[in-house]
Structures are given as C-alpha cells and as structure tokens.
Scaffold this motif. Structure first.
Motif, PDB file in Angstrom:
ATOM      1  N   GLY A  38      -6.212  18.061  -4.995  1.00 30.10           N
ATOM      2  CA  GLY A  38      -5.443  19.249  -4.680  1.00 30.10           C
ATOM      3  C   GLY A  38      -5.231  20.080  -5.922  1.00 30.10           C
ATOM      4  N   TRP A  39      -4.929  21.366  -5.740  1.00 32.66           N
ATOM      5  CA  TRP A  39      -4.710  22.270  -6.862  1.00 32.66           C
ATOM      6  C   TRP A  39      -3.508  23.160  -6.578  1.00 32.66           C
ATOM      7  CZ3 TRP A  39      -5.938  23.055 -11.780  1.00 32.66           C
ATOM      8  CH2 TRP A  39      -5.584  24.276 -12.358  1.00 32.66           C
ATOM      9  N   LEU A  40      -2.655  23.351  -7.590  1.00 33.02           N
ATOM     10  CA  LEU A  40      -1.520  24.264  -7.513  1.00 33.02           C
ATOM     11  C   LEU A  40      -1.474  25.063  -8.812  1.00 33.02           C
ATOM     12  CD1 LEU A  40       1.163  25.271  -6.178  1.00 33.02           C
ATOM     13  CD2 LEU A  40       2.308  23.430  -7.456  1.00 33.02           C
ATOM     14  N   THR A  41      -1.563  26.390  -8.716  1.00 35.04           N
ATOM     15  CA  THR A  41      -1.483  27.238  -9.899  1.00 35.04           C
ATOM     16  C   THR A  41      -0.041  27.359 -10.354  1.00 35.04           C
ATOM     17  OG1 THR A  41      -3.425  28.516  -9.247  1.00 35.04           O
ATOM     18  CG2 THR A  41      -1.939  29.540 -10.830  1.00 35.04           C
ATOM     19  N   LEU A  42       0.196  27.162 -11.652  1.00 33.96           N
ATOM     20  CA  LEU A  42       1.530  27.251 -12.231  1.00 33.96           C
ATOM     21  C   LEU A  42       1.715  28.513 -13.076  1.00 33.96           C
ATOM     22  CD1 LEU A  42       2.043  23.544 -13.370  1.00 33.96           C
ATOM     23  CD2 LEU A  42       2.834  24.632 -11.271  1.00 33.96           C
ATOM     24  N   ARG A  43       0.658  28.990 -13.706  1.00 38.22           N
ATOM     25  CA  ARG A  43       0.757  30.179 -14.569  1.00 38.22           C
ATOM     26  C   ARG A  43      -0.552  30.969 -14.547  1.00 38.22           C
ATOM     27  NH1 ARG A  43       4.126  31.239 -18.814  1.00 38.22           N
ATOM     28  NH2 ARG A  43       2.391  32.184 -19.951  1.00 38.22           N
ATOM     29  N   HIS A  44      -0.419  32.293 -14.540  1.00 36.61           N
ATOM     30  CA  HIS A  44      -1.552  33.147 -14.875  1.00 36.61           C
ATOM     31  C   HIS A  44      -1.359  33.597 -16.310  1.00 36.61           C
ATOM     32  CE1 HIS A  44      -4.660  36.145 -14.905  1.00 36.61           C
ATOM     33  NE2 HIS A  44      -3.780  37.084 -15.207  1.00 36.61           N
ATOM     34  N   GLU A  45      -2.351  33.345 -17.156  1.00 40.86           N
ATOM     35  CA  GLU A  45      -2.241  33.656 -18.574  1.00 40.86           C
ATOM     36  C   GLU A  45      -3.286  34.710 -18.937  1.00 40.86           C
ATOM     37  OE1 GLU A  45      -0.418  29.344 -19.929  1.00 40.86           O
ATOM     38  OE2 GLU A  45      -2.490  29.809 -20.484  1.00 40.86           O
ATOM     39  N   GLY A  51       4.421  23.353 -23.258  1.00 38.08           N
ATOM     40  CA  GLY A  51       5.008  24.473 -22.543  1.00 38.08           C
ATOM     41  C   GLY A  51       5.370  24.231 -21.097  1.00 38.08           C
ATOM     42  N   LEU A  52       4.713  23.267 -20.417  1.00 40.61           N
ATOM     43  CA  LEU A  52       4.958  23.045 -18.998  1.00 40.61           C
ATOM     44  C   LEU A  52       5.404  21.626 -18.671  1.00 40.61           C
ATOM     45  CD1 LEU A  52       1.900  24.934 -17.412  1.00 40.61           C
ATOM     46  CD2 LEU A  52       4.292  25.644 -17.388  1.00 40.61           C
ATOM     47  N   LEU A  53       4.701  20.643 -19.230  1.00 40.30           N
ATOM     48  CA  LEU A  53       4.946  19.253 -18.832  1.00 40.30           C
ATOM     49  C   LEU A  53       6.371  18.781 -19.105  1.00 40.30           C
ATOM     50  CD1 LEU A  53       3.612  16.807 -17.546  1.00 40.30           C
ATOM     51  CD2 LEU A  53       2.915  16.059 -19.823  1.00 40.30           C
ATOM     52  N   PRO A  54       6.969  19.079 -20.271  1.00 44.17           N
ATOM     53  CA  PRO A  54       8.345  18.603 -20.493  1.00 44.17           C
ATOM     54  C   PRO A  54       9.320  19.108 -19.431  1.00 44.17           C
ATOM     55  CG  PRO A  54       7.373  19.339 -22.559  1.00 44.17           C
ATOM     56  CD  PRO A  54       6.437  19.754 -21.474  1.00 44.17           C
ATOM     57  N   GLU A  55       9.162  20.362 -19.009  1.00 43.30           N
ATOM     58  CA  GLU A  55      10.056  20.925 -17.992  1.00 43.30           C
ATOM     59  C   GLU A  55       9.887  20.207 -16.655  1.00 43.30           C
ATOM     60  OE1 GLU A  55      10.815  25.157 -15.641  1.00 43.30           O
ATOM     61  OE2 GLU A  55       9.437  25.070 -17.358  1.00 43.30           O
ATOM     62  N   VAL A  56       8.637  19.952 -16.259  1.00 44.47           N
ATOM     63  CA  VAL A  56       8.380  19.307 -14.976  1.00 44.47           C
ATOM     64  C   VAL A  56       8.901  17.869 -14.981  1.00 44.47           C
ATOM     65  CG1 VAL A  56       6.585  18.522 -13.395  1.00 44.47           C
ATOM     66  CG2 VAL A  56       6.403  20.776 -14.453  1.00 44.47           C
ATOM     67  N   ALA A  78       7.841  18.690  -7.838  1.00 47.41           N
ATOM     68  CA  ALA A  78       8.579  19.201  -8.995  1.00 47.41           C
ATOM     69  C   ALA A  78       7.861  20.410  -9.588  1.00 47.41           C
ATOM     70  CB  ALA A  78       8.743  18.107 -10.046  1.00 47.41           C
ATOM     71  N   CYS A  79       6.544  20.394  -9.580  1.00 46.85           N
ATOM     72  CA  CYS A  79       5.774  21.550 -10.055  1.00 46.85           C
ATOM     73  C   CYS A  79       6.011  22.754  -9.146  1.00 46.85           C
ATOM     74  CB  CYS A  79       4.282  21.215 -10.090  1.00 46.85           C
ATOM     75  SG  CYS A  79       3.783  20.022 -11.354  1.00 46.85           S
ATOM     76  N   ARG A 121      15.703  13.151 -10.398  1.00 41.77           N
ATOM     77  CA  ARG A 121      15.678  12.722  -8.996  1.00 41.77           C
ATOM     78  C   ARG A 121      15.023  11.361  -8.803  1.00 41.77           C
ATOM     79  NH1 ARG A 121      13.835  17.044  -4.750  1.00 41.77           N
ATOM     80  NH2 ARG A 121      14.797  15.402  -3.482  1.00 41.77           N
ATOM     81  N   HIS A 122      14.071  11.016  -9.662  1.00 41.50           N
ATOM     82  CA  HIS A 122      13.298   9.782  -9.462  1.00 41.50           C
ATOM     83  C   HIS A 122      13.186   9.008 -10.776  1.00 41.50           C
ATOM     84  CE1 HIS A 122      12.334  11.304  -5.503  1.00 41.50           C
ATOM     85  NE2 HIS A 122      11.806  12.391  -6.035  1.00 41.50           N
TER      86      HIS A 122
END
Length: 293
Positions: free
Chosen positions: A156-163, A102-107, A282-283, A114-115
């Motif tokens: 480090g931490w970055l929230t991508l979704r609240h489920e 659900g997330l990794l393919p998009e990122v 990218a995330c 770009r890289h």
C-alpha cells in the motif's frame, strides 16, 4: 540461547562491521563483541572473522545465517500473534535520511501514546533499496520517495508530503534569475541514482539547461552545507524540516519544476499486520491534522 545475541550476529554480518552494527543496535562495540563471543561459545564454533575493521562470516557463520534469520523473524511474529490483534511486537521500518528526522519521529511519537507495546527497528537507506526491502519482506514499511512506476499490488502507499523542487544559492549571491544562476554558477547535483535526483535531472533536461556541474552527492544536508559555504548552487526537494542549523542560503521557487512525493509504503500481509495498520493510521492522522499530502 538469547535471541538478542543472534540479532547482534545478523547485524554484524549485514553491516560488515562491528562498529556499524553497534551503532545500529545502540550498543558499544565492546558490548556487541561480548555478545558475539557468548554466542560463539554457546554454538561451539567461531562465527565471524575479523580483517582490519571489516568482519565476514566463517563457514559456520554462513551455515547458521539463514536459520538465525528465520528464528528471529519467528520470535518477532510470536509476540505479535500472542497479542491477539492488539498492536504489539516489533515493527521493522525504513526511512530516507530526511524522513528519519522530519517525519518518522512525529509518527512514532503519536503511535507510542496509543500503542506502547509496539517496539521498533529502523533502517536508514535510499528509496530504491527501501522499496526492495519492503517487497522482499525485510521491512514492514518505509518512509520514502514515491517511485515513478506503480507500486506492487502486495503493498500500500500513502503520500505524506509533496516536496517541490527549489533552487538553493549562497546567501551572498545577489542574482535572482534562476535560469541565469543555473547556467553561470558551479552546480552541485543531487545524485541521479536517487529517485529525487532523477526528478532534478528531468527538469534540467526538459528546460535545456546546461549546468556547470562539478560535484554529485546523495545527501541533501551535505548539499545544503556546500551551498551555504559558497561552493555552488543546487536544485533540491524542499524537504521536511529540520534543515541543518546555521545555513546561509536563499531558496528560489521553480514554478512548474515538479518535485517528489514522500510517503509510506507498507506490506499488506504478515503476522505484524495489527501493529502495521496502527502505524499507517498514525501516518493518516498526521496528514489529517497538518493538512499535508
């Protein structure tokens, strides 16, 4: 010596199976076995023993195991260092099952545009194991459930979704009261060893709900499949699509039930830091464009 052969040896030892290692490396079992034989001929020693479908290292295999890991890590680091701060080399990523689809393919799709000099190793696993793998340096980053404790200062931490938690029931079940459903229908529990499963367990205990539990599973898509077949009801996080196709179920919101936070955990140092920073960027770009977090 071809370092790909060493990577194949490490994959076999880590998985304990030629078939599983071949799947992880996107090879046929025959091709992987050929790599192993070539490496054993090069070193002049048998490195693994086969016992049925399982494989374990020989004494010689154990002796070269850690030097092989260091050599592979150094080779990956050299690619990144030679790029002189340009994002390049291999990123070692982990992902829980729902993020893997659900997330990794998009990122990664965003990042590859770009890289293109970054390549990837992806390890599916539970959040508990992925957290330890990032802390231990086995992985550079992981898409996982946020732990219920502060993450280590080295990460480090970055929230991508609240489920949020939702109650899923068979489509044919006419009852609409979530509490009545939970106390009268067979209950399929999300594994309490998973951080998301612990959120579900906490909701049930805080609300004094005594469910008729008959099955506990750690795979959300399998739980949804069981519910779709009329085998029970379940509380699950409303995970990122896609959900399995053809499900015949309904979702009930559970106001105030909480949920899980899914995001990216990453190490703050290392030779691949340029590629890692590009991955985190990218995330963040995904969050900015979708408005999710």
């Amino acid at each position: 010596m071809d370092t790909r052969f060493l990577e194949s040896f490490l994959a076999v030892v880590d998985s304990g199976s030629i078939a599983e290692a071949a799947r992880r490396l996107n090879l046929t079992p025959a091709a992987l076995a050929q790599r192993l034989r070539a490496l054993e001929q090069d070193l002049g020693q048998p490195l693994v023993l086969r016992a049925g479908r399982r494989v374990r290292p020989t004494a010689a295999g154990l002796a070269v195991l850690e030097p092989a890991r260091r050599l592979i890590d150094s080779t990956r680091d050299l690619r990144a260092i030679a790029a002189q701060d340009e994002p390049a080399g291999q990123l070692r990523l982990g992902a829980i099952a729902t993020s893997l689809t659900g997330l990794l393919p998009e990122v990664i799709a965003r990042l590859r545009e770009r890289h293109p000099r970054i390549d990837y190793y992806v390890r599916p696993d539970s959040s508990v194991n992925l957290y330890q793998a990032v802390l231990g340096g086995e992985l550079d980053a992981a898409l996982m459930v946020q732990p219920q404790f502060p993450v280590a200062k080295s990460t480090g931490w970055l929230t991508l979704r609240h489920e949020p938690l939702v109650l899923i029931v068979p489509a044919a079940l006419a009852e609409d009261d979530p509490h009545r459903i939970l106390t009268t229908q067979p209950f399929i529990r999300y594994d309490r060893n998973q951080w998301g499963g612990q959120v579900v367990d906490r909701f049930l205990r805080q609300n004094g709900l005594k469910v008729r539990e008959w099955l506990e599973l750690d795979a959300l898509d399998a739980i949804a499949g069981m519910v779709s077949r009329g085998l029970g009801v379940a509380i699950v996080p409303d995970w990122a699509p896609p959900w399995p196709e053809g499900l015949r179920l309904r979702r009930h919101a559970l106001p105030g039930a909480g949920g899980r936070q899914v995001g990216v955990l990453w190490t703050l140092t290392g030779a691949r830091i340029a590629a890692l920073q590009a991955f985190v960027a990218a995330c963040r770009a995904r969050n900015d464009e979708t408005g999710q977090a």
